[in-house]
Structure formats: structure tokens, C-alpha cells
Motif scaffolding. Structure first.
Motif, PDB file in Angstrom:
ATOM      1  N   TRP A 257       0.803  -1.217   0.000  1.00 32.60           N
ATOM      2  CA  TRP A 257       0.000   0.000   0.000  1.00 32.60           C
ATOM      3  C   TRP A 257       0.835   1.266   0.000  1.00 32.60           C
ATOM      4  O   TRP A 257       0.288   2.359   0.091  1.00 32.60           O
ATOM      5  CB  TRP A 257      -0.954  -0.014   1.190  1.00 32.60           C
ATOM      6  N   ARG A 258       2.122   1.138  -0.098  1.00 32.23           N
ATOM      7  CA  ARG A 258       2.956   2.321  -0.203  1.00 32.23           C
ATOM      8  C   ARG A 258       2.669   3.038  -1.517  1.00 32.23           C
ATOM      9  O   ARG A 258       2.611   2.425  -2.574  1.00 32.23           O
ATOM     10  CB  ARG A 258       4.431   1.940  -0.148  1.00 32.23           C
ATOM     11  N   GLY A 259       2.515   4.305  -1.458  1.00 35.37           N
ATOM     12  CA  GLY A 259       2.233   5.085  -2.663  1.00 35.37           C
ATOM     13  C   GLY A 259       0.767   5.283  -2.936  1.00 35.37           C
ATOM     14  O   GLY A 259       0.405   5.878  -3.959  1.00 35.37           O
ATOM     15  N   VAL A 260      -0.106   4.808  -2.024  1.00 37.14           N
ATOM     16  CA  VAL A 260      -1.541   4.920  -2.276  1.00 37.14           C
ATOM     17  C   VAL A 260      -1.983   6.379  -2.387  1.00 37.14           C
ATOM     18  O   VAL A 260      -2.935   6.703  -3.114  1.00 37.14           O
ATOM     19  CB  VAL A 260      -2.331   4.195  -1.158  1.00 37.14           C
ATOM     20  N   ALA A 261      -1.288   7.283  -1.703  1.00 30.35           N
ATOM     21  CA  ALA A 261      -1.687   8.692  -1.745  1.00 30.35           C
ATOM     22  C   ALA A 261      -1.576   9.286  -3.140  1.00 30.35           C
ATOM     23  O   ALA A 261      -2.294  10.241  -3.476  1.00 30.35           O
ATOM     24  CB  ALA A 261      -0.828   9.505  -0.768  1.00 30.35           C
ATOM     25  N   TRP A 262      -0.686   8.712  -3.962  1.00 29.15           N
ATOM     26  CA  TRP A 262      -0.532   9.228  -5.327  1.00 29.15           C
ATOM     27  C   TRP A 262      -1.810   9.080  -6.147  1.00 29.15           C
ATOM     28  O   TRP A 262      -2.022   9.818  -7.111  1.00 29.15           O
ATOM     29  CB  TRP A 262       0.609   8.511  -6.037  1.00 29.15           C
ATOM     30  N   LEU A 263      -2.668   8.150  -5.774  1.00 24.98           N
ATOM     31  CA  LEU A 263      -3.876   7.886  -6.559  1.00 24.98           C
ATOM     32  C   LEU A 263      -4.828   9.069  -6.555  1.00 24.98           C
ATOM     33  O   LEU A 263      -5.696   9.173  -7.432  1.00 24.98           O
ATOM     34  CB  LEU A 263      -4.592   6.650  -6.020  1.00 24.98           C
ATOM     35  N   ALA A 264      -4.687   9.968  -5.596  1.00 22.07           N
ATOM     36  CA  ALA A 264      -5.568  11.141  -5.543  1.00 22.07           C
ATOM     37  C   ALA A 264      -5.118  12.245  -6.489  1.00 22.07           C
ATOM     38  O   ALA A 264      -5.904  13.153  -6.797  1.00 22.07           O
ATOM     39  CB  ALA A 264      -5.623  11.685  -4.113  1.00 22.07           C
ATOM     40  N   LEU A 265      -3.871  12.183  -6.947  1.00 23.71           N
ATOM     41  CA  LEU A 265      -3.328  13.275  -7.755  1.00 23.71           C
ATOM     42  C   LEU A 265      -4.116  13.544  -9.035  1.00 23.71           C
ATOM     43  O   LEU A 265      -4.367  14.718  -9.366  1.00 23.71           O
ATOM     44  CB  LEU A 265      -1.861  12.984  -8.086  1.00 23.71           C
ATOM     45  N   PRO A 266      -4.538  12.535  -9.812  1.00 19.89           N
ATOM     46  CA  PRO A 266      -5.251  12.824 -11.072  1.00 19.89           C
ATOM     47  C   PRO A 266      -6.559  13.586 -10.891  1.00 19.89           C
ATOM     48  O   PRO A 266      -7.042  14.202 -11.857  1.00 19.89           O
ATOM     49  CB  PRO A 266      -5.508  11.429 -11.664  1.00 19.89           C
ATOM     50  N   ALA A 267      -7.136  13.565  -9.687  1.00 18.00           N
ATOM     51  CA  ALA A 267      -8.402  14.285  -9.464  1.00 18.00           C
ATOM     52  C   ALA A 267      -8.193  15.784  -9.298  1.00 18.00           C
ATOM     53  O   ALA A 267      -9.153  16.555  -9.416  1.00 18.00           O
ATOM     54  CB  ALA A 267      -9.117  13.731  -8.237  1.00 18.00           C
ATOM     55  N   LEU A 268      -6.956  16.222  -9.057  1.00 15.23           N
ATOM     56  CA  LEU A 268      -6.730  17.634  -8.763  1.00 15.23           C
ATOM     57  C   LEU A 268      -6.977  18.555  -9.957  1.00 15.23           C
ATOM     58  O   LEU A 268      -7.618  19.601  -9.795  1.00 15.23           O
ATOM     59  CB  LEU A 268      -5.305  17.829  -8.217  1.00 15.23           C
ATOM     60  N   PRO A 269      -6.494  18.245 -11.176  1.00 17.22           N
ATOM     61  CA  PRO A 269      -6.780  19.163 -12.287  1.00 17.22           C
ATOM     62  C   PRO A 269      -8.261  19.350 -12.582  1.00 17.22           C
ATOM     63  O   PRO A 269      -8.716  20.495 -12.732  1.00 17.22           O
ATOM     64  CB  PRO A 269      -6.028  18.520 -13.465  1.00 17.22           C
ATOM     65  N   PRO A 270      -9.085  18.284 -12.656  1.00 17.92           N
ATOM     66  CA  PRO A 270     -10.526  18.521 -12.842  1.00 17.92           C
ATOM     67  C   PRO A 270     -11.143  19.320 -11.706  1.00 17.92           C
ATOM     68  O   PRO A 270     -12.037  20.148 -11.938  1.00 17.92           O
ATOM     69  CB  PRO A 270     -11.109  17.104 -12.918  1.00 17.92           C
ATOM     70  N   ALA A 271     -10.669  19.074 -10.471  1.00 21.98           N
ATOM     71  CA  ALA A 271     -11.204  19.836  -9.342  1.00 21.98           C
ATOM     72  C   ALA A 271     -10.849  21.311  -9.472  1.00 21.98           C
ATOM     73  O   ALA A 271     -11.680  22.194  -9.208  1.00 21.98           O
ATOM     74  CB  ALA A 271     -10.660  19.268  -8.029  1.00 21.98           C
ATOM     75  N   ALA A 272      -9.613  21.590  -9.883  1.00 23.33           N
ATOM     76  CA  ALA A 272      -9.192  22.985 -10.056  1.00 23.33           C
ATOM     77  C   ALA A 272      -9.985  23.653 -11.181  1.00 23.33           C
ATOM     78  O   ALA A 272     -10.374  24.827 -11.069  1.00 23.33           O
ATOM     79  CB  ALA A 272      -7.695  23.045 -10.360  1.00 23.33           C
ATOM     80  N   TYR A 273     -10.241  22.911 -12.251  1.00 24.68           N
ATOM     81  CA  TYR A 273     -11.014  23.469 -13.364  1.00 24.68           C
ATOM     82  C   TYR A 273     -12.454  23.748 -12.929  1.00 24.68           C
ATOM     83  O   TYR A 273     -13.038  24.791 -13.273  1.00 24.68           O
ATOM     84  CB  TYR A 273     -10.979  22.515 -14.551  1.00 24.68           C
ATOM     85  N   SER A 274     -13.043  22.843 -12.157  1.00 22.10           N
ATOM     86  CA  SER A 274     -14.402  23.070 -11.645  1.00 22.10           C
ATOM     87  C   SER A 274     -14.440  24.291 -10.737  1.00 22.10           C
ATOM     88  O   SER A 274     -15.400  25.067 -10.770  1.00 22.10           O
ATOM     89  CB  SER A 274     -14.894  21.828 -10.895  1.00 22.10           C
ATOM     90  N   TRP A 275     -13.387  24.457  -9.908  1.00 19.05           N
ATOM     91  CA  TRP A 275     -13.329  25.636  -9.036  1.00 19.05           C
ATOM     92  C   TRP A 275     -13.265  26.923  -9.857  1.00 19.05           C
ATOM     93  O   TRP A 275     -13.948  27.899  -9.548  1.00 19.05           O
ATOM     94  CB  TRP A 275     -12.110  25.533  -8.125  1.00 19.05           C
ATOM     95  N   TYR A 276     -12.456  26.905 -10.931  1.00 17.78           N
ATOM     96  CA  TYR A 276     -12.364  28.085 -11.797  1.00 17.78           C
ATOM     97  C   TYR A 276     -13.710  28.397 -12.442  1.00 17.78           C
ATOM     98  O   TYR A 276     -14.149  29.564 -12.464  1.00 17.78           O
ATOM     99  CB  TYR A 276     -11.309  27.843 -12.876  1.00 17.78           C
ATOM    100  N   LEU A 277     -14.382  27.383 -12.955  1.00 17.22           N
ATOM    101  CA  LEU A 277     -15.679  27.607 -13.599  1.00 17.22           C
ATOM    102  C   LEU A 277     -16.708  28.101 -12.589  1.00 17.22           C
ATOM    103  O   LEU A 277     -17.552  28.951 -12.914  1.00 17.22           O
ATOM    104  CB  LEU A 277     -16.162  26.326 -14.272  1.00 17.22           C
ATOM    105  N   HIS A 278     -16.654  27.584 -11.373  1.00 17.66           N
ATOM    106  CA  HIS A 278     -17.578  28.057 -10.340  1.00 17.66           C
ATOM    107  C   HIS A 278     -17.345  29.527 -10.034  1.00 17.66           C
ATOM    108  O   HIS A 278     -18.300  30.300  -9.843  1.00 17.66           O
ATOM    109  CB  HIS A 278     -17.430  27.219  -9.073  1.00 17.66           C
ATOM    110  N   ALA A 279     -16.074  29.917 -10.010  1.00 19.93           N
ATOM    111  CA  ALA A 279     -15.760  31.324  -9.738  1.00 19.93           C
ATOM    112  C   ALA A 279     -16.290  32.232 -10.844  1.00 19.93           C
ATOM    113  O   ALA A 279     -16.642  33.393 -10.595  1.00 19.93           O
ATOM    114  CB  ALA A 279     -14.252  31.501  -9.595  1.00 19.93           C
ATOM    115  N   GLN A 280     -16.375  31.712 -12.065  1.00 20.48           N
ATOM    116  CA  GLN A 280     -16.830  32.515 -13.191  1.00 20.48           C
ATOM    117  C   GLN A 280     -18.339  32.455 -13.396  1.00 20.48           C
ATOM    118  O   GLN A 280     -18.951  33.432 -13.841  1.00 20.48           O
ATOM    119  CB  GLN A 280     -16.139  32.039 -14.484  1.00 20.48           C
ATOM    120  N   THR A 281     -18.942  31.303 -13.106  1.00 16.04           N
ATOM    121  CA  THR A 281     -20.352  31.095 -13.445  1.00 16.04           C
ATOM    122  C   THR A 281     -21.241  30.789 -12.247  1.00 16.04           C
ATOM    123  O   THR A 281     -22.473  30.792 -12.382  1.00 16.04           O
ATOM    124  CB  THR A 281     -20.488  29.929 -14.449  1.00 16.04           C
TER     125      THR A 281
END
Length: 421
Positions: A257-281
Motif C-alpha cells: 500500500w505504499r504510494g496509495v496517496a498518489w492515486l488522488a493526484l489525477p483528481a486535482l486538475p478537474p477539481a481545479a477546473y471546476s473551481w475556476y468555472l464556479h468562480a466565473q459562473t
């Protein structure tokens, strides 16, 4: 091993082999004298790599020939005396959306979904437009900049695909056959234009190679880059998560189970994009709602989506050019379902999850849209077809006789501004 498994099940290294000689590794498989001879291509390219790149170059030339013929033989208008500009055939459909985002941003001059005639550009993820804007600093022409991105990314993708094929199909030792099937597939034109398929694969395929070697940090970092380009990156992240869990369960207690925290990394760009769109719309799911407004991607039960697509394909309610593309959507969906069933049968759980999630996303809209294009992203399909052609030599000829003319027709449709998926 099951007779159906070649092309679907990666091979295990033989006893006594090192990581430098295993098929499917990230680096070169061999380093003969020819690969390091001065004056040739970079030393890390093997003869197999150069063979794949040569095939890639030849297919790019063939598409340019098709584009040249399209702008002279099929001009817009019956009495045109001058061909369209050189790059005009490549700037069609979604390529215009990426250009507008890169040039003007997502919400220029306070326009947005609240504006009449809005083009729903927030449906497109920011990875490709950001890179397009960066390349435009060096390449002044927007279309040429997009073509350059796809050209380079496509080269990376085919090299990664060939190395993936070496682990799945040992008989395809250089990956050439798998890449041939891929580059001559019906929707191959989208790898050569200013679309996201080539760039996505340039991240996704190396990510999968890294995951196969249990390099989770690299795999998840590359997958995170893929999620900036397409939402399909989240499906890849799910496949890598399944592979991680399977690997952890088979490892020694406390080690897997070493390295399991890395699995969350791919979710960050979509989350950041959703945050940007929320700030605009003010809408956290603005990209999804834009897809619903512009491309009928609101949720429908799978059988409703099939029925609506069937009616569009055979009900006589659309012009023939659109109807035949809906027919292709149905055929691609059936192909995807067959591929998923084969992957499940061979217990390729990660790859099955990747393809199944893609089918679910594409198969639960009002009707199917861009399923044929999505087949480019299903690397298990191309390794499976290569494996089948090695077991059934006639299949290679049959595939080429069908795929090549279909690929030419789809390319011609796109390059002349017609809907091509």
C-alpha cells in the motif's frame, strides 16, 4: 494462458531477465550498435522505435496528401476558381473551439452561458488550449501550432503504444503491427489535427506503462496531465487504481500500500477546473452542463440512448451525412461492448474498468456522440486486434481492406467540413 489472452494479458518476464530486457518497459528494449551510431537519431531510439516512427511519418504524409486533394477537389461552392488556404482543411469543428479558448479565454468580455448564442466552450478541458497558447508564442499561425502539438504528441503516443504492445503481444516484437492497426483505424485523422486525442495518449500510454512497472508516482503524475486534456483521464485513473489494489493485495503485508496517496493526484486538475468555472459562473459542474446544452449529453438510460441513436441512423430524420455517422456510433458502441466482455473474460480488470467507464459516459447521453473517436483511446483494442491477426493471418488483410477506405472517407469528411464524429 487462454488462447484468447494474447493482446490482452501482459507477459511476465522470463527468469533471468533484467528490467532492461523486459518487453513493454519504459526505456528502450535493446541498445545495439545501430541504435547508438553517431549521426543517427537519438541513441535511446531502438531500431524498432525508428520503424514505428517511419510508419507514423508515412501516414502523416498520406493525410497531408488527402488534405491537399480535399481543398482542390471539394471546394465549398460549385464554381470556385481558387483552392482554400493550405491549412484550412485542418481547422474544423472542435479545433475552432480550442483556438477560441486559447486566443480569447473561456469568458471573453464578460460573455458566458448567460449570453445569447454562447458556444459552450467551457465543455472543453483546458490542457490543450493552454499548450496551444504556449506554442503559439513560437508558431504564429494558430492552426499550424495545433498541428505541431498533435504531430509531436502523436509520435510519443505511437512509441508508447508500440512498447505497450511488446508486453501484451510478444509475437509483435517491435509493436509495428499494433501501431499499423492504430494508425490506419477509421478515425485516425483526429490524431493529426488540432484535437486532443494525440495529446491525451501522449500522457495516458506512458502513464499506463509506468503503472505496469509499479512506478505509481510517475503513473499518477502523467495521468494528472491527461486529466487536464480530457475527462477520460479520470477513467485512466480508475484503471490505475484497480491495478494498484490488485498489486497491493498480492504483495507482502504492509508493503503493497505504499504510494496509495498518489492515486488522488489525477483528481486535482478537474477539481481545479471546476473551481475556476464556479468562480466565473457560480456552477461547480459548468463543464458538464455546457456539454448538455451543446451536445445533448444530459443523462439518459443506456437503452434510451441506443434507441435515439438508432432512430437518428436509420429513421430518415437526418441528412445522409449525419445518418451514416450515427451508424458508425452504433458500430463503435458494439465494438466497445465486445472488447469489454473479452477483457472481463480474460480477467484484465483494470483495462476493462477503463473501457467500461468510457462506454458508460458515452452511452448514457441522449444519443451517442464521438464513440468512434473514443476507440483511438482504447489501447487494449489495438493490441487485441494485432494478436488476432497473428493467430489468424487473413485478418490483417481483411482489416486493412475495410479500415483503409473507411479511414480515408472519415478523413475526407472532416477535411471538407462535414461532420465526422
Amino acid at each position: 494462458m487462454s488462447t484468447l489472452s494474447p493482446g490482452l494479458r501482459p507477459t511476465e518476464p522470463r527468469p533471468g531477465t533484467t528490467s532492461a530486457s523486459r518487453p513493454g518497459r519504459l526505456g528502450p528494449v535493446t541498445r545495439g550498435p545501430e541504435a547508438t551510431r553517431p549521426g543517427r537519431v537519438a541513441a535511446w531510439l531502438t531500431p524498432a522505435d525508428r520503424k514505428v516512427l517511419w510508419l507514423y511519418l508515412l501516414t502523416r504524409i498520406s493525410l497531408w496528401i488527402t488534405a491537399h486533394g480535399a481543398r482542390w477537389l471539394f471546394p465549398r461552392g460549385s464554381d470556385v476558381r481558387e483552392a482554400a488556404p493550405l491549412l484550412a482543411p485542418f481547422q474544423q469543428w472542435d479545433a475552432n473551439h480550442y483556438l477560441h479558448i486559447a486566443r480569447d479565454g473561456y469568458f471573453p468580455a464578460d460573455t458566458g452561458p448567460w449570453t445569447s448564442g454562447w458556444d459552450n466552450r467551457e465543455a472543453f478541458f483546458p490542457g490543450f488550449p493552454l499548450l496551444l497558447r504556449a506554442v503559439h508564442v513560437i508558431v504564429p499561425d494558430w492552426t499550424a501550432a495545433g498541428l505541431l502539438i498533435s504531430l509531436v504528441a502523436g509520435a510519443v503516443a505511437v512509441l508508447a503504444l508500440s512498447r505497450t504492445a511488446r508486453s501484451y503481444v510478444p509475437e509483435d516484437a517491435d509493436g509495428h503491427r499494433t501501431v499499423l492497426f492504430f494508425l490506419l483505424s477509421p478515425c485516425a485523422v483526429f490524431l493529426a489535427v488540432g484535437y486532443t486525442e494525440a495529446l491525451f495518449l501522449a500522457f495516458a500510454l506512458p502513464a499506463w506503462l509506468a503503472a505496469q512497472r509499479h512506478h505509481w508516482a510517475w503513473a499518477c503524475t502523467l495521468t494528472a496531465l491527461a486529466t487536464t486534456v480530457r475527462v477520460s483521464g479520470l477513467f485512466l485513473a480508475a484503471a490505475i487504481a484497480v491495478l494498484f489494489v490488485l498489486t497491493a493485495l498480492s504483495a507482502r503485508p504492509g508493503k503493497g500500500w505504499r504510494g496509495v496517496a498518489w492515486l488522488a493526484l489525477p483528481a486535482l486538475p478537474p477539481a481545479a477546473y471546476s473551481w475556476y468555472l464556479h468562480a466565473q459562473t457560480g456552477d461547480w459542474m459548468a463543464w458538464k452542463h455546457a456539454q448538455e446544452r451543446g451536445w445533448y449529453r444530459e443523462f439518459h438510460a443506456p437503452w434510451e440512448a441506443w434507441t435515439n441513436t438508432w432512430d437518428a441512423a436509420f429513421g430518415g430524420v437526418h441528412a445522409t451525412g449525419y445518418a451514416v455517422m450515427f451508424q458508425a456510433e452504433l458500430a463503435a458502441m458494439l465494438l466497445g461492448l465486445a472488447l469489454t466482455a473479452l477483457l472481463l473474460r480474460n480477467r484484465r480488470w483494470p483495462e476493462a474498468a477503463y473501457v467500461a467507464l468510457s462506454l458508460w459516459a458515452l452511452g448514457t447521453s441522449y444519443w451517442y456522440t464521438s464513440v468512434p473517436r473514443a476507440t483511438l483511446l482504447w489501447w487494449p483494442l489495438w493490441t487485441a486486434l494485432a494478436a488476432l491477426s497473428l493467430r489468424r493471418p487473413w485478418f490483417r488483410t481483411a482489416y486493412l481492406c475495410v479500415a483503409v477506405p473507411v479511414s480515408a472517407l472519415v478523413a475526407l469528411a472532416f477535411l471538407t467540413g462535414r461532420w465526422a464524429g
